[in-house]
Design a protein around this motif. Structure first.
Motif, PDB file in Angstrom:
ATOM      1  N   ASP A   1      -3.241   5.194  -0.637  1.00 21.88           N
ATOM      2  CA  ASP A   1      -4.315   4.284  -0.242  1.00 21.88           C
ATOM      3  C   ASP A   1      -4.796   4.582   1.171  1.00 21.88           C
ATOM      4  OD1 ASP A   1      -4.123   2.386  -2.600  1.00 21.88           O
ATOM      5  OD2 ASP A   1      -2.096   2.175  -1.777  1.00 21.88           O
TER       6      ASP A   1
ATOM      7  N   PHE B   1      -9.818   5.676  -0.195  1.00 26.46           N
ATOM      8  CA  PHE B   1      -8.716   5.554   0.758  1.00 26.46           C
ATOM      9  C   PHE B   1      -9.255   5.351   2.165  1.00 26.46           C
ATOM     10  CE2 PHE B   1      -9.764  10.059   0.406  1.00 26.46           C
ATOM     11  CZ  PHE B   1      -9.754  10.505   1.720  1.00 26.46           C
TER      12      PHE B   1
ATOM     13  N   LYS C   1       0.833  -1.202   0.000  1.00 24.84           N
ATOM     14  CA  LYS C   1       0.000   0.000   0.000  1.00 24.84           C
ATOM     15  C   LYS C   1       0.875   1.262   0.000  1.00 24.84           C
ATOM     16  CE  LYS C   1      -3.845  -2.427   0.573  1.00 24.84           C
ATOM     17  NZ  LYS C   1      -3.281  -3.774   0.662  1.00 24.84           N
TER      18      LYS C   1
END
Length: 311
Positions: free
Chosen positions: A192, A220, A140
């Motif tokens: 993210d 997100f 991520k």
């Protein structure tokens, strides 16, 4: 110096200031008006968040040399006016930055792995494995808004994960080996996860709103261990409902300065708050990210060290 303590703190604060030759007075219950009637007798104040130190208060503090805030932010102090009057402002973000970093990481991992939800289900006799299949942090892109003491502490905690860490800050040149500083547009394109680590200022109040959220290129996760007023709660709820925010970990809420306990009464509870406390993809804690056994001592020690250095 004669120092007035307005909030209770770790005992070493009183002890070490006494050992340095200062006189400590403690007054933890008097009203602000009562304190104003005697503040002219003091060289220093030690406070957490008991009340706001405004212009009127500062005008009455005729011999005040410093204000020590046992915490990170100074939003309950009229900083500009205190500085104008030559009063030293001492805060202690170094004291609880590690605690905030750990708490933020804990919230993130708990949400990613449904730990809070799964714990309640198992204790209620439910064994739901597929419904609690988690996601991994590795791979991520983590975005940190505000790369000061708290943001840096959180980035340091991420070093053991295979993640890309980006930060956005109004100050230039704050990136380091743990985090790459980028423009806001690049930040909103790539991240993210968004973690807030900003002080409360005119720029950060209501910062996370619908307009800001809609500028992100993908959904997100949002974490706020900074200041509650940075997030417009109703806009956050809308984003959660529409899938633009996948989940949220909130240690602070915009409602905190109100009579918080009353919010749990049915006729007082805002619809947005009602949604947050019922949502499985929202994790809440009562402004305790920096509130550990260790940080209590570190905060006090930091204040003592800075007073010793300056005076």
């Amino acid at each position: 110096m004669k120092i007035l303590h307005l909030d209770t703190n770790h005992p070493l604060l009183l002890q070490q200031l006494r050992e340095l030759g200062h006189v400590n007075d403690e007054n933890y219950k008097a009203s602000k008006t009562e304190i104003e009637s005697c503040i002219e007798n003091y060289d220093g104040i030690i406070i957490r968040s008991r009340f706001t130190i405004d212009r009127d208060f500062l005008d009455k503090a005729k011999q005040l040399k410093f204000i020590g805030r046992v915490g990170a932010g100074l939003e309950n102090i009229d900083v500009a006016y205190a500085t104008q009057k030559g009063i030293q402002l001492i805060s202690a973000p170094e004291g609880n930055r590690n605690a905030v970093g750990e708490h933020t990481l804990g919230m993130l991992l708990s949400l990613f792995n449904h730990l809070n939800k799964a714990n309640k289900e198992v204790k209620n006799g439910q064994w739901l494995r597929e419904e609690n299949r988690g996601i991994e942090l590795d791979g991520k892109t983590v975005g940190i808004i505000g790369y000061g003491n708290m943001g840096k502490a959180f980035a340091k905690k991420l070093r053991g994960f295979d993640v890309d860490v980006l930060c956005y800050d109004i100050k230039e040149g704050v990136g380091d080996t743990n985090c790459r500083q980028v423009s806001l547009s690049e930040f909103q394109k790539k991240v993210d996860i968004v973690s807030l680590h900003t002080p409360q200022t005119d720029l950060t109040v209501n910062m996370i709103n619908t307009s800001f959220i809609n500028q992100f290129h993908k959904p997100f996760w949002l974490f706020n261990t900074a200041r509650g007023k940075s997030v417009v709660t109703s806009d956050l709820v809308t984003a959660l409902q529409e899938g633009n925010i996948l989940g949220a970990g909130l240690d602070v809420l915009e409602y905190e300065k109100k009579s918080f306990e009353n919010l749990f009464e049915s006729d007082e509870m805002p619809d947005a708050f009602r949604y947050l406390i019922a949502a499985d993809n929202v994790l809440l804690s009562p402004h305790v990210a920096g509130w550990t056994v260790e940080s209590k001592e570190k905060l006090a020690q930091t204040i003592v060290a800075k007073i010793k250095e300056k005076f």
